[in-house]
Design an enzyme around this catalytic site. Structure first.
Site, PDB file in Angstrom:
ATOM      1  N   ARG A  67      34.192  39.732  36.634  1.00 32.06           N
ATOM      2  CA  ARG A  67      33.013  39.724  36.946  1.00 32.06           C
ATOM      3  C   ARG A  67      32.860  39.359  38.460  1.00 32.06           C
ATOM      4  O   ARG A  67      31.287  39.569  38.702  1.00 32.06           O
ATOM      5  CB  ARG A  67      32.114  38.857  36.020  1.00 32.06           C
ATOM      6  CG  ARG A  67      31.687  39.327  34.808  1.00 32.06           C
ATOM      7  CD  ARG A  67      30.566  38.645  34.112  1.00 32.06           C
ATOM      8  NE  ARG A  67      29.329  38.631  34.914  1.00 32.06           N
ATOM      9  CZ  ARG A  67      28.570  37.862  34.846  1.00 32.06           C
ATOM     10  NH1 ARG A  67      28.562  36.979  33.663  1.00 32.06           N
ATOM     11  NH2 ARG A  67      27.212  38.204  35.457  1.00 32.06           N
ATOM     12  N   LYS A  68      33.616  39.020  39.140  1.00 33.65           N
ATOM     13  CA  LYS A  68      33.471  38.677  40.587  1.00 33.65           C
ATOM     14  C   LYS A  68      33.489  39.773  41.546  1.00 33.65           C
ATOM     15  O   LYS A  68      33.527  41.038  40.991  1.00 33.65           O
ATOM     16  CB  LYS A  68      34.392  37.537  41.050  1.00 33.65           C
ATOM     17  CG  LYS A  68      34.189  36.348  40.152  1.00 33.65           C
ATOM     18  CD  LYS A  68      32.667  35.974  39.976  1.00 33.65           C
ATOM     19  CE  LYS A  68      32.817  34.303  39.725  1.00 33.65           C
ATOM     20  NZ  LYS A  68      33.084  34.546  38.077  1.00 33.65           N
ATOM     21  N   ILE A  69      33.264  39.751  42.846  1.00 26.74           N
ATOM     22  CA  ILE A  69      33.390  41.095  43.708  1.00 26.74           C
ATOM     23  C   ILE A  69      34.701  41.811  43.662  1.00 26.74           C
ATOM     24  O   ILE A  69      34.465  42.856  43.738  1.00 26.74           O
ATOM     25  CB  ILE A  69      32.995  40.276  45.134  1.00 26.74           C
ATOM     26  CG1 ILE A  69      31.726  39.355  45.049  1.00 26.74           C
ATOM     27  CG2 ILE A  69      32.954  41.579  46.190  1.00 26.74           C
ATOM     28  CD1 ILE A  69      30.440  40.156  44.349  1.00 26.74           C
TER      29      ILE A  69
END
Length: 370
Positions: A178-180
């Site tokens: 879910r991160k960059i």
């Protein structure tokens, strides 16, 4: 519609295949190359890949000398990993309230939170928006404290033209899906402090220093390394990070234009001098709206939403251990109950964003308390 879909494809598959076919799967050349890519992107002097952002925070706290009985000042509004890393070191997290406009730690409350037991300040860059680091660093300097940035959501974000994770003594990124960017699981510690970087490198790999023929163990360290399999995914992701960040920012702008007119919705802010990554697109609903019912009703419309993140003092473990009343952290408490995360990723189409806004408007109308 899912909350987030990582931007992955053939480059990541090919990178993993190359590592598997090489027969060398643990931390090695790919991990070193991934560290170099992050160093080059952020202009950090040092970068150490780790198995997760949580282990990275813990490792950085150990390397900074935080001991059992010490205190670490953190915002009250964050994923509990922020506080857990402090507790795992035997230290005590001291929760500070947030600014509702940014969801970040309120620097005006920092001085009052510092005691003679405080050993570090750990701001969180909420949802990819840098905290007010000039103000935080000023307080830290007055008290001669290190600043450890929980930059889990903020790779690609900037403050005053400098990258998140390079604004304090050290910073930690997450590479959860879910991160960059993602490595499936993983994290990275960055720092410009040469001695701190050396200690992190030793502690990360069992406390070992490699000699000519074998290792010598100079500290009781950890196995917090990142494998070359994970690092290979990260390397492929780094080749497209500019497109990912710009795509998230574009999508956030488009979504804001659609939801900003909905009654009862406060859209994300971006203070001057900052660049938000929009790792999550989080709105704040008015008190007369039942946020949890909005989540349920959005689900019936096949759109995944969730809370913003957690008021940690409201969670059972922290409530039982620390007994912090709701009124001690009023903005954190309100954000816990009224913040809502909407789907946001570069692959969203114009029709997708129209659907999100329409569903949000209807769900709010149906969920307003009477």
């Amino acid at each position: 519609m899912r909350l987030n879909i990582p931007l992955t494809g053939a480059p990541e598959v090919d990178a993993v295949r190359e590592v598997i076919e090489s027969g060398y799967l643990t931390q090695g050349a790919k991990t070193a190359a991934f560290e170099e890519a992050v160093r080059g992107y952020t202009a950090a002097r040092h970068a150490a890949a780790v198995s997760s952002a949580t282990t990275g925070l813990h490792l950085a706290l150990v390397a900074l000398g935080v001991q059992p009985g010490d205190e670490v000042v953190i915002p009250g509004f964050s994923f509990p990993a922020t506080a857990n890393a402090v507790i795992q070191q035997g230290a005590t997290p001291v929760f500070v309230d947030i600014d509702e406009a940014t969801f970040n730690l309120d620097p005006a409350l920092l001085d009052a939170a510092v005691t003679d037991r405080t050993r570090a300040i750990m701001p969180v860059h909420a949802f990819g928006l840098c905290a007010d680091m000039d103000a935080i660093n000023a307080v830290a300097a007055r008290h001669e404290l290190p600043v450890l940035e929980d930059a889990a959501c903020a790779l690609g974000g900037t403050y005053g033209g400098r990258h998140a994770g390079t604004l304090g003594t050290a910073g930690v990124y997450s590479f959860h899906p879910r991160k960059i960017i993602t490595t499936a699981e993983g994290g990275m510690i960055t720092t410009d402090d040469d001695e701190l970087a050396k200690r992190i490198a030793v502690l990360r790999a069992h406390g070992a220093v490699r000699g000519e023929l074998y290792m010598e163990f100079v500290e009781a360290g950890f196995n917090y390394r990142l494998s070359d399999v994970h690092a290979a995914i990260g390397l492929a992701q780094m080749t497209r990070i500019d497109d990912i960040v710009s795509g998230r920012r574009r999508a956030a702008s488009e979504l804001t234009s659609r939801v900003s007119g909905i009654e009862g919705v406060q859209v994300p802010t971006e203070p001057a001098g900052t660049a938000h990554t929009f790792q999550s697109y989080v709105v704040l609903l008015d008190d007369g709206i039942d946020r949890d019912e909005v989540i349920r009703r959005m689900r019936t419309r096949d759109i995944e939403t969730t809370l913003g993140t957690y008021g940690m003092h409201l969670q059972p473990y922290f409530r039982e251990r620390f007994g912090i009343p709701d009124e001690a952290l009023p903005h954190t408490t309100r954000a816990h109950h009224q913040a809502l995360t909407l789907p946001l990723y570069p692959q969203l189409t114009e029709d997708d964003m129209d659907a999100i806004a329409d569903a949000l408007r209807l769900s709010i109308e149906e969920s307003a308390t009477r």
